[in-house]
Design a protein around this motif. Structure first.
Motif, PDB file in Angstrom:
ATOM      1  N   GLY A 167      27.757 -62.175  34.277  1.00 36.73           N
ATOM      2  CA  GLY A 167      28.471 -62.149  35.556  1.00 36.73           C
ATOM      3  C   GLY A 167      27.523 -62.019  36.740  1.00 36.73           C
ATOM      4  N   ALA A 168      26.547 -61.136  36.610  1.00 33.19           N
ATOM      5  CA  ALA A 168      25.573 -60.959  37.692  1.00 33.19           C
ATOM      6  C   ALA A 168      24.712 -62.210  37.862  1.00 33.19           C
ATOM      7  N   MET A 169      24.408 -62.889  36.755  1.00 32.54           N
ATOM      8  CA  MET A 169      23.623 -64.133  36.868  1.00 32.54           C
ATOM      9  C   MET A 169      24.399 -65.194  37.632  1.00 32.54           C
ATOM     10  N   THR A 170      25.691 -65.280  37.364  1.00 31.64           N
ATOM     11  CA  THR A 170      26.516 -66.248  38.092  1.00 31.64           C
ATOM     12  C   THR A 170      26.475 -65.944  39.584  1.00 31.64           C
ATOM     13  N   THR A 171      26.543 -64.676  39.928  1.00 35.33           N
ATOM     14  CA  THR A 171      26.456 -64.269  41.336  1.00 35.33           C
ATOM     15  C   THR A 171      25.075 -64.583  41.906  1.00 35.33           C
ATOM     16  N   LEU A 172      24.017 -64.295  41.144  1.00 35.65           N
ATOM     17  CA  LEU A 172      22.660 -64.607  41.599  1.00 35.65           C
ATOM     18  C   LEU A 172      22.500 -66.102  41.869  1.00 35.65           C
ATOM     19  N   TYR A 173      22.980 -66.916  40.938  1.00 32.32           N
ATOM     20  CA  TYR A 173      22.897 -68.368  41.122  1.00 32.32           C
ATOM     21  C   TYR A 173      23.649 -68.800  42.379  1.00 32.32           C
ATOM     22  N   SER A 174      24.841 -68.287  42.529  1.00 29.33           N
ATOM     23  CA  SER A 174      25.678 -68.676  43.663  1.00 29.33           C
ATOM     24  C   SER A 174      25.028 -68.313  44.994  1.00 29.33           C
ATOM     25  N   HIS A 175      24.546 -67.082  45.106  1.00 29.29           N
ATOM     26  CA  HIS A 175      23.945 -66.622  46.360  1.00 29.29           C
ATOM     27  C   HIS A 175      22.556 -67.202  46.610  1.00 29.29           C
TER      28      HIS A 175
ATOM     29  N   LEU B 162      21.946 -71.989  43.837  1.00 27.51           N
ATOM     30  CA  LEU B 162      21.571 -72.589  42.562  1.00 27.51           C
ATOM     31  C   LEU B 162      22.753 -72.556  41.591  1.00 27.51           C
ATOM     32  N   ALA B 163      23.962 -72.707  42.122  1.00 35.31           N
ATOM     33  CA  ALA B 163      25.178 -72.589  41.314  1.00 35.31           C
ATOM     34  C   ALA B 163      25.180 -73.532  40.119  1.00 35.31           C
ATOM     35  N   ASN B 164      24.494 -74.662  40.225  1.00 35.06           N
ATOM     36  CA  ASN B 164      24.439 -75.608  39.107  1.00 35.06           C
ATOM     37  C   ASN B 164      23.840 -74.988  37.847  1.00 35.06           C
ATOM     38  N   LEU B 165      23.026 -73.938  38.000  1.00 36.53           N
ATOM     39  CA  LEU B 165      22.422 -73.282  36.839  1.00 36.53           C
ATOM     40  C   LEU B 165      23.434 -72.477  36.038  1.00 36.53           C
ATOM     41  N   SER B 166      24.576 -72.147  36.632  1.00 37.24           N
ATOM     42  CA  SER B 166      25.632 -71.448  35.886  1.00 37.24           C
ATOM     43  C   SER B 166      26.173 -72.321  34.770  1.00 37.24           C
ATOM     44  N   GLU B 167      26.181 -73.614  35.011  1.00 38.06           N
ATOM     45  CA  GLU B 167      26.715 -74.575  34.029  1.00 38.06           C
ATOM     46  C   GLU B 167      25.657 -75.047  33.048  1.00 38.06           C
ATOM     47  N   SER B 168      24.434 -75.175  33.522  1.00 42.17           N
ATOM     48  CA  SER B 168      23.399 -75.782  32.689  1.00 42.17           C
ATOM     49  C   SER B 168      22.022 -75.309  33.126  1.00 42.17           C
ATOM     50  N   LEU B 169      21.308 -74.663  32.203  1.00 41.18           N
ATOM     51  CA  LEU B 169      19.943 -74.232  32.487  1.00 41.18           C
ATOM     52  C   LEU B 169      19.015 -75.444  32.460  1.00 41.18           C
ATOM     53  N   PRO B 170      17.819 -75.304  33.010  1.00 42.63           N
ATOM     54  CA  PRO B 170      16.868 -76.420  32.926  1.00 42.63           C
ATOM     55  C   PRO B 170      16.651 -76.811  31.457  1.00 42.63           C
TER      56      PRO B 170
ATOM     57  N   ASP C 198      11.383 -75.962  41.467  1.00 40.52           N
ATOM     58  CA  ASP C 198      10.617 -75.685  42.676  1.00 40.52           C
ATOM     59  C   ASP C 198      10.420 -74.181  42.883  1.00 40.52           C
ATOM     60  N   PHE C 199       9.211 -73.824  43.316  1.00 41.79           N
ATOM     61  CA  PHE C 199       8.897 -72.427  43.600  1.00 41.79           C
ATOM     62  C   PHE C 199       9.860 -71.827  44.611  1.00 41.79           C
ATOM     63  N   SER C 200      10.343 -72.605  45.564  1.00 43.19           N
ATOM     64  CA  SER C 200      11.260 -72.070  46.574  1.00 43.19           C
ATOM     65  C   SER C 200      12.565 -71.613  45.927  1.00 43.19           C
ATOM     66  N   ASP C 201      13.017 -72.289  44.869  1.00 42.65           N
ATOM     67  CA  ASP C 201      14.213 -71.858  44.145  1.00 42.65           C
ATOM     68  C   ASP C 201      13.930 -70.589  43.345  1.00 42.65           C
ATOM     69  N   PHE C 202      12.733 -70.513  42.777  1.00 42.05           N
ATOM     70  CA  PHE C 202      12.320 -69.315  42.039  1.00 42.05           C
ATOM     71  C   PHE C 202      12.295 -68.118  42.989  1.00 42.05           C
ATOM     72  N   SER C 203      11.721 -68.323  44.167  1.00 38.57           N
ATOM     73  CA  SER C 203      11.658 -67.277  45.183  1.00 38.57           C
ATOM     74  C   SER C 203      13.053 -66.855  45.637  1.00 38.57           C
ATOM     75  N   ALA C 204      13.919 -67.834  45.853  1.00 43.14           N
ATOM     76  CA  ALA C 204      15.293 -67.538  46.291  1.00 43.14           C
ATOM     77  C   ALA C 204      16.023 -66.682  45.268  1.00 43.14           C
ATOM     78  N   LEU C 205      15.803 -66.968  44.002  1.00 48.76           N
ATOM     79  CA  LEU C 205      16.460 -66.210  42.939  1.00 48.76           C
ATOM     80  C   LEU C 205      16.047 -64.738  42.977  1.00 48.76           C
ATOM     81  N   PHE C 206      14.743 -64.486  43.108  1.00 43.03           N
ATOM     82  CA  PHE C 206      14.277 -63.105  43.123  1.00 43.03           C
ATOM     83  C   PHE C 206      14.578 -62.416  44.458  1.00 43.03           C
ATOM     84  N   ASN C 207      14.645 -63.165  45.536  1.00 37.20           N
ATOM     85  CA  ASN C 207      15.068 -62.607  46.819  1.00 37.20           C
ATOM     86  C   ASN C 207      16.526 -62.153  46.729  1.00 37.20           C
ATOM     87  N   THR C 208      17.355 -62.971  46.104  1.00 36.66           N
ATOM     88  CA  THR C 208      18.766 -62.617  45.931  1.00 36.66           C
ATOM     89  C   THR C 208      18.908 -61.411  45.011  1.00 36.66           C
TER      90      THR C 208
END
Length: 181
Positions: A26-34, A37-45, A54-64
């Motif tokens: 549940g928290a991962m879904t929220t992390l993806y959404s915020h 990166l909501a597409n990752l809720s349905e399918s991981l790389p 992209d590093f910017s997506d990696f950064s966004a995930l940890f910032n969230t």
């Protein structure tokens, strides 16, 4: 804005699975959404070594992660995810390079931790756009693992260290490479 710097899909997949183990689905879904990166809720790389995350997506995930769980909570969670990532990644990527080398013995001898940390740095440099190196510190058996462009710190500033994921990953690496010492 995208950074144009990338991690391989397989590495990111391991990181995301480790984060989910630590925070829950549940928290991962929220992390993806915020993190936009909501597409990752349905399918991981996919499980391949293509540099597509992209590093910017990696950064966004940890910032969230920090925004949702706070500085202390996110630090603890990121360290745990880093440890799990190293364990799983080492099982997948590290076994070939370690054949015949027990920690602290054999051809690597007493410098095995330093040599293995260098191998880890070289591996990350070779499969991604991350650039890192390892240097010996002034204190005995102490090393500096330097990440020149940190994918977590990208476009972020903080008076405190925010690279807790790498703190956990490198702590687990040193523990494994030293034979649990």
């Amino acid at each position: 804005m995208k950074s144009g710097l990338y991690y391989p899909n397989s590495f990111v997949r391991i990181v995301l699975q480790a984060l989910e183990e630590v925070v829950g689905r549940g928290a991962m879904t929220t992390l993806y959404s915020h993190s936009n990166l909501a597409n990752l809720s349905e399918s991981l790389p996919p499980e391949n070594m293509e540099n597509k995350f992209d590093f910017s997506d990696f950064s966004a995930l940890f910032n969230t992660l920090q925004t949702i769980f706070g500085e202390r909570g996110s630090r603890s969670l990121a360290i745990r995810a880093g440890r799990i990532t190293f364990e799983r990644g080492f099982r997948i990527f590290g076994k070939e390079s370690e054949k015949g080398s027990e920690p602290g013995t054999g051809p690597l001898g007493k410098h095995s931790v330093f040599i293995r940390l260098n191998r880890l740095s070289n591996f990350l440099n070779s499969v991604s756009d991350q650039r890192s190196n390892v240097t010996a510190a002034d204190a005995p058996d102490t090393f500096h693992f330097n990440i020149q462009v940190c994918p977590i710190c990208l476009e972020r500033s903080s008076p405190e260290a925010i690279c807790s994921f790498f703190e956990g990953l490198l702590s687990e690496a040193a523990h494994t490479f030293s034979g649990g010492l």
